[in-house]
Write an enzyme that holds these catalytic residues in place. Structure first.
Site, short mmCIF file in Angstrom:
data_model
loop_
_atom_site.label_atom_id
_atom_site.label_comp_id
_atom_site.label_asym_id
_atom_site.label_seq_id
_atom_site.Cartn_x
_atom_site.Cartn_y
_atom_site.Cartn_z
N GLU A 21 85.16 -36.77 13.49
CA GLU A 21 86.47 -36.76 14.16
C GLU A 21 86.98 -38.17 14.44
O GLU A 21 86.19 -39.10 14.64
CB GLU A 21 86.39 -36.00 15.48
CG GLU A 21 86.17 -34.51 15.32
CD GLU A 21 86.24 -33.74 16.62
OE1 GLU A 21 86.49 -32.52 16.54
OE2 GLU A 21 86.04 -34.33 17.70
N ASN B 36 68.66 -32.00 19.48
CA ASN B 36 67.66 -31.00 19.07
C ASN B 36 66.38 -31.76 18.76
O ASN B 36 66.20 -32.22 17.63
CB ASN B 36 68.09 -30.24 17.81
CG ASN B 36 69.13 -29.18 18.08
OD1 ASN B 36 69.49 -28.92 19.21
ND2 ASN B 36 69.62 -28.57 17.02
N SER C 158 85.20 -28.20 21.33
CA SER C 158 85.45 -27.57 20.03
C SER C 158 86.55 -28.32 19.29
O SER C 158 87.05 -29.35 19.76
CB SER C 158 85.85 -26.11 20.23
OG SER C 158 87.05 -26.05 20.99
N MET C 159 86.98 -27.78 18.13
CA MET C 159 87.97 -28.46 17.29
C MET C 159 89.30 -28.71 17.99
O MET C 159 90.02 -29.64 17.61
CB MET C 159 88.24 -27.61 16.03
CG MET C 159 87.11 -27.59 15.04
SD MET C 159 87.38 -26.35 13.75
CE MET C 159 88.77 -27.05 12.86
N HIS D 255 74.78 -30.29 25.52
CA HIS D 255 75.06 -31.01 24.28
C HIS D 255 76.45 -30.71 23.74
O HIS D 255 76.84 -31.21 22.70
CB HIS D 255 74.00 -30.68 23.23
CG HIS D 255 74.21 -29.40 22.49
ND1 HIS D 255 74.46 -28.19 23.12
CD2 HIS D 255 74.20 -29.12 21.15
CE1 HIS D 255 74.58 -27.24 22.21
NE2 HIS D 255 74.43 -27.77 21.02
N ALA E 42 80.08 -27.67 24.29
CA ALA E 42 80.66 -26.54 25.01
C ALA E 42 79.76 -25.32 24.95
O ALA E 42 79.66 -24.56 25.92
CB ALA E 42 82.05 -26.21 24.45
N GLY E 43 79.10 -25.10 23.83
CA GLY E 43 78.25 -23.93 23.65
C GLY E 43 79.05 -22.74 23.16
O GLY E 43 80.17 -22.49 23.61
#
Length: 391
Positions: A159, A265, A298-299, A320, A322-323
């Protein structure tokens, strides 16, 4: 905000930093808390949601054992962000050509670079550590050379963002690609065989673990460490390629010293509550006191650069991202291309049916997630994306 919920049904408690927890994720947290080698407690971040074996958004301290499926198959997946000297008013009115330039420079989806030896410097840093792993576990082999410096698919992205001062940032999300997946799957299966051999019953077979001193434990520690290094180098090489591509499409700029590269992760050796533990962060970043991290939305939402507060109850961790609120399948069934266009208005990005599963409404509200972790991090920058590249 402080801990919102505590599960006390297992051998150790689970401390959860949100009220927004799906039933299937609650069950997974209970399952993990029953394992005999969990130290102190399990922490669940505000973005917690169902994953394979262990919930995404969980932080798991273990003594003398590691759960490969808790680390996951995108080993070392994480974020990289870098601030540029450019301002919003220096960007072109249309970012379509800029997006095309990034997509031409960085392979996405299953693609890799045309030549395996395209990046000698990066390969030189990571190649030596893989040979002894492959010698012992040849089934792990995958396209790792050509995929160094590539994005992948799913929720991985590149992004361009603007911060509160209208400064331009590059932000990206990716991990260890195909080779990390092979390593993860290989050792998950080996751990399951260990459980069968010792006739150990588990609440979920994906919680199969490798005890310290067992046949494959040291091999896994070596392999997972290498995959985490590979993921870090992968993001480093992508950032280099993106900067080169932007220099051909944007006014002259400099990169600033404000840069962050962090895993979300992974497993690491850390000291918590009086013990040296193997700390697995499955969809969580380290948020030690003063440490910078990245929490993307998110996007179509905001993202955050944060500074950790070193909260001991979260094992110095935070969310890490929004989930996910719903599965990819449910998002594809529920939403249309028109919904995607509406929810990503003002963002230069793919708006076709192939990325509907990444629609913003499929994710939790990032502002609610951030409100639930004011005890864990403080916001340094608020970013809003203007361009997104997806695989």
């Amino acid at each position: 905000m402080p801990i919102k919920r505590v599960i006390s049904k297992g051998r150790v408690p689970v401390k959860i930093y949100t009220e927004d927890v799906a039933e299937n994720a609650m069950k997974q947290l209970e399952n993990v808390s029953q394992l005999p080698f969990i130290h102190s407690h399990v922490a669940a971040m505000p973005d917690v949601h169902w994953g394979m074996g262990a919930t995404i958004g969980s932080v798991i301290p273990t003594l003398g054992a590691i759960i490969p499926a808790a680390v996951g198959v995108d080993i070392g997946c994480g974020m990289n962000a870098l601030r540029l000297s450019l301002r919003a008013d220096q960007l072109p009115d249309s970012l379509a050509r800029v997006r095309s330039a990034i997509e031409a420079a960085v392979p996405v989806g299953f693609d890799g670079h045309a030549e395996d030896a395209w990046c000698a410097e990066g390969l030189k840093r990571v190649a030596p550590g893989l040979k002894p792993i492959l010698d012992k576990h040849p089934k792990i082999h995958a396209r790792w050379q050509s995929q160094l410096g590539s994005l992948g698919g799913g929720n991985h992205f590149i992004e361009l963002c603007l911060d509160e001062a209208q400064q331009v940032w590059i932000m990206l999300h990716s991990g260890s690609r195909g080779i990390g997946n092979r390593i993860g799957m290989h050792f998950i299966e080996l751990a399951k065989r260990e459980m069968e051999h010792w006739k150990i019953r588990l609440p979920d077979q994906n919680l199969a673990y490798l005890p310290e001193g067992s046949k494959h434990f040291d091999d896994y520690v070596e392999a997972v460490g290498w995959a985490q290094d590979y993921a870090l180098e992968n993001r480093r090489q992508m950032m280099r390629l993106i900067i080169e591509a932007l220099r051909d499409r944007l006014p002259p700029f400099e990169t600033t010293t404000e840069a962050i590269n962090c895993h979300h992760n992974y497993v690491a050796r850390e000291h918590h509550f009086g013990k040296d533990v193997y700390l697995t962060r499955k969809g969580a970043i380290r948020a030690g006191e003063g440490e910078l991290g990245i929490i993307p939305g998110s996007m179509g939402a905001k993202s955050y650069i944060v500074r950790g507060l070193g909260n001991p109850m979260s094992f110095c961790s935070c969310s890490h991202g929004a989930g996910r609120r719903m599965s990819r399948g449910e998002a594809t069934r529920r939403f249309t291309r028109k919904d995607l266009e509406a929810q990503t208005q003002g963002v230069e990005c793919r708006k076709d049916k192939g990325v509907i599963d990444e629609i913003p409404a499929a994710y939790k509200d990032i502002d609610a997630v951030m409100a639930d972790q004011t005890d864990l991090v403080e916001v340094v920058h608020t970013l809003k994306q203007v361009l997104t590249v997806k695989g």
